[in-house]
Design an enzyme around this catalytic site. Sequence first.
Site, mmCIF file in Angstrom:
data_model
loop_
_atom_site.group_PDB
_atom_site.id
_atom_site.type_symbol
_atom_site.label_atom_id
_atom_site.label_comp_id
_atom_site.label_asym_id
_atom_site.label_seq_id
_atom_site.Cartn_x
_atom_site.Cartn_y
_atom_site.Cartn_z
ATOM 1 N N GLY A 36 -26.868 42.325 -33.652
ATOM 2 C CA GLY A 36 -25.737 41.400 -34.231
ATOM 3 C C GLY A 36 -24.273 42.327 -34.719
ATOM 4 N N PRO B 147 -29.636 45.905 -30.418
ATOM 5 C CA PRO B 147 -28.183 45.671 -30.211
ATOM 6 C C PRO B 147 -27.955 45.096 -28.901
ATOM 7 C CG PRO B 147 -28.711 47.981 -29.852
ATOM 8 C CD PRO B 147 -29.985 47.305 -30.363
ATOM 9 N N CYS C 207 -15.095 20.213 -13.446
ATOM 10 C CA CYS C 207 -14.698 18.475 -14.078
ATOM 11 C C CYS C 207 -15.008 18.247 -15.516
ATOM 12 C CB CYS C 207 -15.322 17.661 -13.086
ATOM 13 S SG CYS C 207 -14.806 17.872 -11.436
ATOM 14 N N GLU C 208 -14.403 19.132 -16.346
ATOM 15 C CA GLU C 208 -14.577 18.691 -17.806
ATOM 16 C C GLU C 208 -13.486 19.438 -18.463
ATOM 17 O OE1 GLU C 208 -17.214 17.936 -19.383
ATOM 18 O OE2 GLU C 208 -18.856 18.157 -17.934
ATOM 19 N N ARG D 281 -18.526 31.013 -23.232
ATOM 20 C CA ARG D 281 -18.282 31.454 -24.366
ATOM 21 C C ARG D 281 -17.072 30.791 -24.876
ATOM 22 N NH1 ARG D 281 -17.242 35.669 -26.425
ATOM 23 N NH2 ARG D 281 -18.314 35.402 -28.404
HETATM 24 C C1 LIG Z 1 -29.632 37.653 -29.409
HETATM 25 C C2 LIG Z 1 -30.522 38.767 -30.136
HETATM 26 C C3 LIG Z 1 -30.272 39.951 -30.338
HETATM 27 C C4 LIG Z 1 -28.899 40.476 -29.875
HETATM 28 O O1 LIG Z 1 -27.869 40.189 -30.638
HETATM 29 P P1 LIG Z 1 -26.296 40.875 -30.540
HETATM 30 O O2 LIG Z 1 -25.461 40.144 -31.400
HETATM 31 O O3 LIG Z 1 -25.974 40.684 -29.096
HETATM 32 O O4 LIG Z 1 -26.347 42.336 -30.848
HETATM 33 C C5 LIG Z 1 -31.166 40.846 -30.991
HETATM 34 N N1 LIG Z 1 -32.432 40.513 -31.654
HETATM 35 C C6 LIG Z 1 -32.655 38.824 -31.375
HETATM 36 C C7 LIG Z 1 -34.030 38.390 -31.980
HETATM 37 C C8 LIG Z 1 -31.720 37.971 -30.465
HETATM 38 O O5 LIG Z 1 -32.086 36.733 -30.768
#
Ligand SMILES: *Cc1c(COP(=O)(O)O)cnc(C)c1O
Length: 417
Positions: A239, A274, A342-343, A312
């Site tokens: 995250g 990560p 086409c969006e 994204r």
């Molecule tokens: C997507 C995900 C991650 C990785 O998240 P990042 O934001 O890319 O670091 C880690 N653990 C789980 C369970 C996820 O679904």
Amino acid sequence: MHHFNYHDQELHCERVPLKKIAEEVGTPCYVYSHATLSHHFTVFDGAFEKVPHLTCYSVKANSNLAILRLFGSLGGGVDIVSGGELYRALKAGIPSDRIVYSGVGKTLDEIDYALRENILMFNIESSQELAFINERAGKMGTRARIALRVNPDVDAKTHPYISTGMKKNKFGIDVDSAIQDYLKAKSLHNVEILGVDCHIGSQLTDISPFVDALRRLRMLIKKLEESGIHISHLDLGGGLGIPYNQETPPHPTEYARAVMEEMEGLHCTLIFEPGRVIVGNAGVLLTKVLYTKSTPSKNFLIVDAGMNDLLRPSLYDSYHHIQPVVRSSAESRVVDVVGPICESGDFLARDRSLPVVPEGDCLAVMSAGAYGFTMASNYNSRPRAAEVLVKDDQYFVIRHRETWDDLIRQEQVPPIL
Ligand SMILES: *Cc1c(COP(=O)(O)O)cnc(C)c1O
């Protein structure tokens, strides 16, 4: 730190001009920097060198075999969310005792596959899944090592689509009732409790939600110990955010310092998952300007990469910096960079001031290494892009561009037609 820089007005990845890759491999094309990937992995993993830990790179951020192989060779494990990702990880040579498996909807086939391969740990997301994994492990005469993914009810303060640790999200088990599920797990014969797991969201730019979550998990671990349940592994998920634009996310060493401070006196092996922070700024998407089109209200750069290549911006309204591959003009213009799909939602940037780029020249969409290619689709029957890995002055195609034949390979017309 990344390795995408201008030399003599030409954008390079390490020592290879991106123009050369665009000419030889074609566009659209993802380009990753080996030096950046290794550096990011090593910095993250190294930040925890003083404590027992395992860095399980999150495969869904970028699942190319070459990239998985690289992280495996640096001592990394992986976090997977499907049988397909397990297959990739094993093909890339990741040892099964470095694989953790997350996700709310694991199927029978996927669970059996992971049990056969004897992975390190299942991160279980419901009491129903716990019962099912226990049953499958029993059928196979084995024991599943498990953690329960706890939903600590913290606000990650990120985009709602990538926030996963609040009560209203589908992920994990409510922190207050987790103790019940742990007691249940303890009574089951075919699971072995290893850990506690959480993952509160993605693209976090602040340390405090991580710390809040960790405090709640510590309280849970304490209660579990009091109930005779020993926790040997603490999985803190992924995250950590990256700078796409003006964000200033904490550096991995800052994150590590905060985590290790909160961990004082707790004797667990830490697991991290990560994704984005390792690969996000290690990749760009190369795309060619097909047409420059001006209408009474907008200037459009119509490029050959669309939302099927990089979702994204359309999905999250995300910002990606865009730079010309060759800087030829000092003049700038406000443009919408749009794809061929086409969006109306098919854009890479809107109302963006960019240096003037002639038709036929290429642009680099920056920070496209995470959730770029892995979210690509064949919408509008567009073959998916090629992927290239650059190391120093060499480049390697690590995924060929799909062909039109690839598009229809799995289809058949029934004899009634
Ligand atoms: C997507 C995900 C991650 C990785 O998240 P990042 O934001 O890319 O670091 C880690 N653990 C789980 C369970 C996820 O679904």
